[in-house]
Design an enzyme around this catalytic site. Structure first.
Site: not given
Ligand code: SAH
Length: 205
Positions: A52
């Site tokens: 992000s």
């Molecule tokens: N906070 C992260 C950015 C996350 S992007 C950072 O600082 O880098 C969103 C993430 O959520 C992705 O890695 C994706 O694989 C994950 N995601 C999507 N659906 C999910 C679920 N149901 N449970 C856990 N993770 C999930």
């Protein structure tokens, strides 16, 4: 980054600013993008996922009102950047990622930074982490059509939940506080996240 992207746009929570100044963001992006690590936007990190924008990380962290003694659940570990910021601010972070490869890379990175107050799980985070509940804060870092009920249920009284709520294309940052009368929510403006995929997210998006 802290001065021009965060302070200048109204991020005022001192400990959030200090954590953002402390964590080396270039260690969380692919080597080919390390020159852009501190730029004012999200970056691709593989597996169709993103890290992000720094401002959004700061806004969500500040909205969570992290306190030193808190136990916090993060849904969507991704690179672990937001996890690292939280780990500096609260007592324990529980983080869930659905993609095992991302979770493993994040775990190694965070261990390398000496952050030891983080528990990792590979699972569908829309269902929360009931064995570790209740949480003082829940931070969802992927777009969800509504606040997943299991996550709201796992909030302690007075606990805060922060999540991007909307459709796949655009969301609004929603902050909910668990009160005696239910969940009191506020809206914090538009944002754009990759989808939360799971039983209480966007199914199979
Ligand atoms: N906070 C992260 C950015 C996350 S992007 C950072 O600082 O880098 C969103 C993430 O959520 C992705 O890695 C994706 O694989 C994950 N995601 C999507 N659906 C999910 C679920 N149901 N449970 C856990 N993770 C999930």
């Amino acid at each position: 980054m802290v001065r021009s992207q965060l302070l200048a746009r109204g991020i005022a929570h001192r400990r959030t600013l200090a954590a953002m100044a402390h964590v080396p963001r270039h260690l969380f992006v692919p080597a080919s993008l390390s020159d852009a690590a501190y730029d004012d936007g999200p970056l691709p990190v593989g597996a169709r996922q993103t890290i992000s924008q720094p401002y959004i990380v700061a806004l969500m962290t500040q909205a969570l009102e992290p306190r030193r003694g808190d136990r916090v659940l993060e849904v969507g570990t991704g690179t672990g950047y937001q996890t690292a910021i939280l780990a500096l601010l609260v007592r324990e972070v529980y983080t869930i990622e659905r993609l095992a490869a991302l979770a493993e890379t994040a775990r190694e990175r965070l261990r390398g930074l000496g952050l030891a107050n983080i528990a990792f799980r590979v699972a569908d985070g829309t269902l929360g982490w009931s064995e570790a509940a209740p949480f003082d804060g829940v931070l969802v870092t992927a777009a969800t059509p509504s606040l997943p009920p299991a996550l709201v249920d796992q909030l302690a009284p007075g606990g805060r939940i922060v999540a991007p709520v909307g459709d796949i294309a655009i969301q609004e940052l929603v902050v909910g506080v668990r009160t005696a009368r239910g969940l009191a929510t506020r809206h914090h403006g538009p944002c754009r996240f990759v989808p939360l995929i799971g039983a209480q997210g966007f199914e199979g998006a």
